[in-house]
Motif scaffolding. Sequence first.
Motif, PDB file in Angstrom:
ATOM      1  N   TYR A 143       0.839  -1.205   0.000  1.00  0.00           N
ATOM      2  CA  TYR A 143       0.000   0.000   0.000  1.00  0.00           C
ATOM      3  C   TYR A 143       0.875   1.256   0.000  1.00  0.00           C
ATOM      4  N   ALA A 144       0.554   2.201  -0.898  1.00  0.00           N
ATOM      5  CA  ALA A 144       1.295   3.465  -0.986  1.00  0.00           C
ATOM      6  C   ALA A 144       0.352   4.580  -1.440  1.00  0.00           C
ATOM      7  N   ASN A 145      -0.815   4.619  -0.839  1.00  0.00           N
ATOM      8  CA  ASN A 145      -1.818   5.654  -1.116  1.00  0.00           C
ATOM      9  C   ASN A 145      -2.309   5.660  -2.561  1.00  0.00           C
ATOM     10  N   GLN A 146      -2.351   4.478  -3.189  1.00  0.00           N
ATOM     11  CA  GLN A 146      -2.869   4.411  -4.555  1.00  0.00           C
ATOM     12  C   GLN A 146      -4.367   4.751  -4.550  1.00  0.00           C
ATOM     13  N   PRO A 147      -4.807   5.672  -5.405  1.00  0.00           N
ATOM     14  CA  PRO A 147      -6.221   6.085  -5.411  1.00  0.00           C
ATOM     15  C   PRO A 147      -7.189   4.920  -5.616  1.00  0.00           C
ATOM     16  N   SER A 148      -6.886   4.022  -6.558  1.00  0.00           N
ATOM     17  CA  SER A 148      -7.789   2.892  -6.818  1.00  0.00           C
ATOM     18  C   SER A 148      -7.856   1.948  -5.622  1.00  0.00           C
ATOM     19  N   ALA A 149      -6.728   1.803  -4.931  1.00  0.00           N
ATOM     20  CA  ALA A 149      -6.699   0.935  -3.753  1.00  0.00           C
ATOM     21  C   ALA A 149      -7.553   1.513  -2.629  1.00  0.00           C
ATOM     22  N   GLU A 150      -7.537   2.836  -2.507  1.00  0.00           N
ATOM     23  CA  GLU A 150      -8.356   3.476  -1.477  1.00  0.00           C
ATOM     24  C   GLU A 150      -9.845   3.316  -1.779  1.00  0.00           C
ATOM     25  N   VAL A 151     -10.195   3.415  -3.057  1.00  0.00           N
ATOM     26  CA  VAL A 151     -11.596   3.199  -3.455  1.00  0.00           C
ATOM     27  C   VAL A 151     -12.002   1.758  -3.129  1.00  0.00           C
ATOM     28  N   PHE A 152     -11.121   0.807  -3.457  1.00  0.00           N
ATOM     29  CA  PHE A 152     -11.388  -0.606  -3.162  1.00  0.00           C
ATOM     30  C   PHE A 152     -11.555  -0.821  -1.659  1.00  0.00           C
ATOM     31  N   GLU A 153     -10.684  -0.214  -0.877  1.00  0.00           N
ATOM     32  CA  GLU A 153     -10.746  -0.360   0.580  1.00  0.00           C
ATOM     33  C   GLU A 153     -12.084   0.153   1.131  1.00  0.00           C
ATOM     34  N   LYS A 154     -12.508   1.315   0.676  1.00  0.00           N
ATOM     35  CA  LYS A 154     -13.785   1.885   1.137  1.00  0.00           C
ATOM     36  C   LYS A 154     -14.957   0.991   0.747  1.00  0.00           C
ATOM     37  N   ARG A 155     -14.895   0.446  -0.481  1.00  0.00           N
ATOM     38  CA  ARG A 155     -15.979  -0.417  -0.948  1.00  0.00           C
ATOM     39  C   ARG A 155     -16.066  -1.679  -0.110  1.00  0.00           C
ATOM     40  N   MET A 156     -14.920  -2.281   0.192  1.00  0.00           N
ATOM     41  CA  MET A 156     -14.912  -3.507   0.986  1.00  0.00           C
ATOM     42  C   MET A 156     -15.399  -3.252   2.418  1.00  0.00           C
ATOM     43  N   LYS A 157     -14.987  -2.145   2.989  1.00  0.00           N
ATOM     44  CA  LYS A 157     -15.442  -1.815   4.345  1.00  0.00           C
ATOM     45  C   LYS A 157     -16.946  -1.553   4.372  1.00  0.00           C
ATOM     46  N   ALA A 158     -17.454  -0.923   3.303  1.00  0.00           N
ATOM     47  CA  ALA A 158     -18.894  -0.674   3.205  1.00  0.00           C
ATOM     48  C   ALA A 158     -19.666  -1.989   3.124  1.00  0.00           C
ATOM     49  N   LEU A 159     -19.016  -3.033   2.588  1.00  0.00           N
ATOM     50  CA  LEU A 159     -19.642  -4.354   2.486  1.00  0.00           C
ATOM     51  C   LEU A 159     -19.456  -5.182   3.758  1.00  0.00           C
ATOM     52  N   GLY A 160     -18.828  -4.555   4.762  1.00  0.00           N
ATOM     53  CA  GLY A 160     -18.689  -5.234   6.052  1.00  0.00           C
ATOM     54  C   GLY A 160     -17.396  -6.016   6.231  1.00  0.00           C
ATOM     55  N   MET A 161     -16.453  -5.871   5.294  1.00  0.00           N
ATOM     56  CA  MET A 161     -15.183  -6.589   5.405  1.00  0.00           C
ATOM     57  C   MET A 161     -14.146  -5.756   6.172  1.00  0.00           C
ATOM     58  N   LYS A 162     -13.306  -6.441   6.935  1.00  0.00           N
ATOM     59  CA  LYS A 162     -12.183  -5.794   7.594  1.00  0.00           C
ATOM     60  C   LYS A 162     -11.023  -5.732   6.600  1.00  0.00           C
ATOM     61  N   VAL A 163     -10.429  -4.551   6.459  1.00  0.00           N
ATOM     62  CA  VAL A 163      -9.318  -4.368   5.529  1.00  0.00           C
ATOM     63  C   VAL A 163      -8.123  -3.823   6.302  1.00  0.00           C
ATOM     64  N   TYR A 164      -6.979  -4.463   6.131  1.00  0.00           N
ATOM     65  CA  TYR A 164      -5.764  -4.064   6.836  1.00  0.00           C
ATOM     66  C   TYR A 164      -4.686  -3.684   5.824  1.00  0.00           C
ATOM     67  N   ARG A 165      -3.979  -2.608   6.107  1.00  0.00           N
ATOM     68  CA  ARG A 165      -2.950  -2.116   5.194  1.00  0.00           C
ATOM     69  C   ARG A 165      -1.582  -2.706   5.529  1.00  0.00           C
ATOM     70  N   GLN A 166      -0.896  -3.138   4.478  1.00  0.00           N
ATOM     71  CA  GLN A 166       0.486  -3.613   4.588  1.00  0.00           C
ATOM     72  C   GLN A 166       1.317  -2.703   3.684  1.00  0.00           C
ATOM     73  N   TYR A 167       2.232  -1.946   4.271  1.00  0.00           N
ATOM     74  CA  TYR A 167       2.913  -0.884   3.531  1.00  0.00           C
ATOM     75  C   TYR A 167       4.163  -1.378   2.790  1.00  0.00           C
ATOM     76  N   ARG A 168       4.559  -0.618   1.796  1.00  0.00           N
ATOM     77  CA  ARG A 168       5.803  -0.904   1.100  1.00  0.00           C
ATOM     78  C   ARG A 168       6.972  -0.700   2.049  1.00  0.00           C
ATOM     79  N   ILE A 169       7.947  -1.611   1.961  1.00  0.00           N
ATOM     80  CA  ILE A 169       9.162  -1.493   2.760  1.00  0.00           C
ATOM     81  C   ILE A 169      10.322  -1.319   1.792  1.00  0.00           C
ATOM     82  N   PRO A 170      11.080  -0.214   1.882  1.00  0.00           N
ATOM     83  CA  PRO A 170      12.198   0.002   0.956  1.00  0.00           C
ATOM     84  C   PRO A 170      13.198  -1.157   0.995  1.00  0.00           C
TER      85      PRO A 170
END
Length: 494
Positions: A117-144
């Motif tokens: 995860y790196a603040n991608q706009p499409s990923a944020e839309v997906f995250e909101k949609r999944m949460k609206a459907l009652g799913m728990k969504v957890y972010r795993q960030y990029r590690i250099p």
Amino acid sequence: MKTIGFDSKKYIRLQSEHIKERIAQFGGKLYLEFGGKLFDDYHAARVLPGFQSDNKIKMLLELRDQAEIVIAINAGDIEKNKRRGDLGITYDKDVTRLIDVFRSLGLYVGSIALTQYANQPSAEVFEKRMKALGMKVYRQYRIPNYPADVKLVVSDEGYGRNDYIETTRSLVVVTAPGPGSGKMATCLSQLYHENKRGVKAGYAKFETFPIWNLPLKHPVNLAYEAATADLNDVNMIDPFHLEAYGKTASSYNRDVEIFPVLRTIFERIYGECPYKSPTDMGVNMVGFSITNDEACCEAAKREIVRRYFKAACQKRQGTAAPEELPKIELLMRTLDIEPECRAVVPAALEVAERMGSPAAAIELNDGTVVTGHTGELFGASSAALLNALKVQAGIDHGIKLISPTVLGTIQTLKTDYMKSKNPRLHTDEMLVALAISAASDENAMLAMQQLDKLKDCDVHSTVILSSVDDGVFNRLGMNLTCEATYENNSLYHK
């Protein structure tokens, strides 16, 4: 009848037993990375005759009270609109499909891991949609510099920055829509967080191929190389296993290359690594469930040829990875196999040459080969499919199954109203016409009832088929290959 070479019941029993043992080994909690496809593993079903495509799900159902599922999806794949090659749907849509299927089978889906995860706009839309459907969504960030910079990876700025995925069961299965989704990173991140919380947990990998206790150049293992030719995977002897135990085991380059890093990560988390080799990490009882090696070898060779035709067509269409076709050709030379080892290939080519038009051939499960060619009423695929149904039903070839009135009406619809230049019926149109005729014709009804018997049958076309015909064969569960050529020289092909 095709020779069975694999015992699915034994496999499910052995796999379930060994997963339970691995859970106990780590004190009651195991993160299990699931490689490959969970409930539609058609590659395994093709190379191991007798393997059911939903074997992994059946195995999980044996452990349903202990298991929960976490689905990992790479945020970058969402942004790129990445699609599954077999289903044609995007990875984000496949996540919802997977959730629905798992739930329908009585399996608990606990959450979604949004990896890289790196603040991608499409990923944020997906995250909101999944949460609206009652799913728990957890972010795993990029590690250099992941995973090489182990000091950073195993720190509060690495794995520690990721969301901790709350799980409630002893077996946490981490799966994904496809490769590169971050399954392993999700598991290891969870081990880091569990350890900080004083929870003892372990990691294991469920990967069907390559099969560790089959020889490196066994056709089944080489078929895996053919299936992953676009990823440039290479089977190799596990050097860590050989050093630790003095025994050879088949592995592949990515697992061997990453193991020293994984070992260091384990040592930093636990103080020691519970595994001496990549092979040790796996839970794979496939090799112990093969009952007829010869049958599996022959099936694997046919699968390599199938992959060859697929890669050749993708090259013709401009969608293949540059190294894919040459690699598969090398595998074919290694096993001394030719495309003609699939009986449908020479059969289709012979009819095409004799009739001067595109042709198709189908090999039925009893070994009978049925052909068809392009005519006034049907395309080659439709003709071959209709002829195959006649043979399966024991209907004389001269009997007309589809009413001329129905055929004429459909052709008029296509040419006069839909403005199609091709009056011939595609496979889907032919099947609809057959179904209509079945309402008043016993032979048509009998032929239609044979469709289930075409599952797992090989098909070959002398031209690249339309997406419609391709899709029909796929839905019927048939193994389609095509010559890497189009029916005409037009630049645009549907």
